[in-house]
Design an enzyme around this catalytic site. Structure first.
Site: not given
Ligand code: GRF
Length: 195
Positions: A12, A14, A65, A90, A109
């Site tokens: 997390g 991001n 789903k 994911m 991504h």
């Molecule tokens: C990031 O590198 C994003 O680009 C990819 O998954 C990763 C997530 O990292 N989709 P975080 O959980 O935000 O640290």
């Protein structure tokens, strides 16, 4: 202010960058909910610390789903969520969520799409020996990292790079670029809807 939910499955970082940008006032959004599909994900602790409500579910305890996405939609509606930000979630998004949130789901991504979609994009780029990779922010459709691209940033792979060093630089860039692009997107939508 745009009412958003962030979806994440892991660390997390991001999510944290988005929270920090909201707190700093550089991203005008109201984070109504964190949606997570992993009970042990560190992002849940981040949300708790930031006093952001989280909805954590175990996909295995649902029939399919469509069933867990229906539950997610219920949670999102109860919080008036208008826009979904995927940040290390994911799972592929299914028709249930896509129909409820048309053109209102984005993802980040860690590659220059359409190159290296799917799992371990950074490792894929590293192993392929390309000189330039990067990150992409795109609208989400039913495919794997396939929707229309909104923004990209190039990151060079250096002579003495390791996979880990490259990952660190890509993630640092993600933490700056994702909140900026979201802000631009929300401002654009605001000016369109007020005309
Ligand atoms: C990031 O590198 C994003 O680009 C990819 O998954 C990763 C997530 O990292 N989709 P975080 O959980 O935000 O640290």
């Amino acid at each position: 202010m745009k009412k958003i939910a962030v979806f994440a499955s892991g660390s997390g970082s991001n999510f944290q960058a988005i929270v920090d940008a909201v707190k700093a006032g550089t991203l005008e959004a109201d984070i109504r909910l964190l949606v997570c599909d992993q009970e042990s994900a560190y992002v849940l602790q981040r949300a708790e610390k930031e006093k952001i409500t989280s909805f954590c579910f175990s996909p295995k305890s649902f029939h399919d789903k469509a069933a867990f996405e229906q539950e997610i939609v219920k949670q999102l509606k109860s919080k008036d969520v208008e826009f979904i930000v995927l940040a290390g979630y994911m799972r592929l998004i299914g028709p249930t969520l896509l129909q409820e949130y048309p053109e209102a789901i984005v993802n980040i991504h860690p590659s220059l799409l359409p190159a290296f979609p799917g799992i371990d994009a950074i490792g894929q780029a590293f192993d392929a020996g390309v000189k330039v990779t990067g990150l992409s922010i795109h609208y989400v459709d039913a495919g794997m990292d396939t929707g229309p691209i909104i923004a990209q940033k190039e990151i060079e792979i250096l002579e003495n790079d390791t996979r880990d060093r490259l990952q660190e630089r890509i993630q640092q860039a993600e933490h700056i670029v994702y909140p900026e692009v979201l802000q631009q997107l929300f401002m654009k939508e605001k000016s369109i809807s007020s005309h």
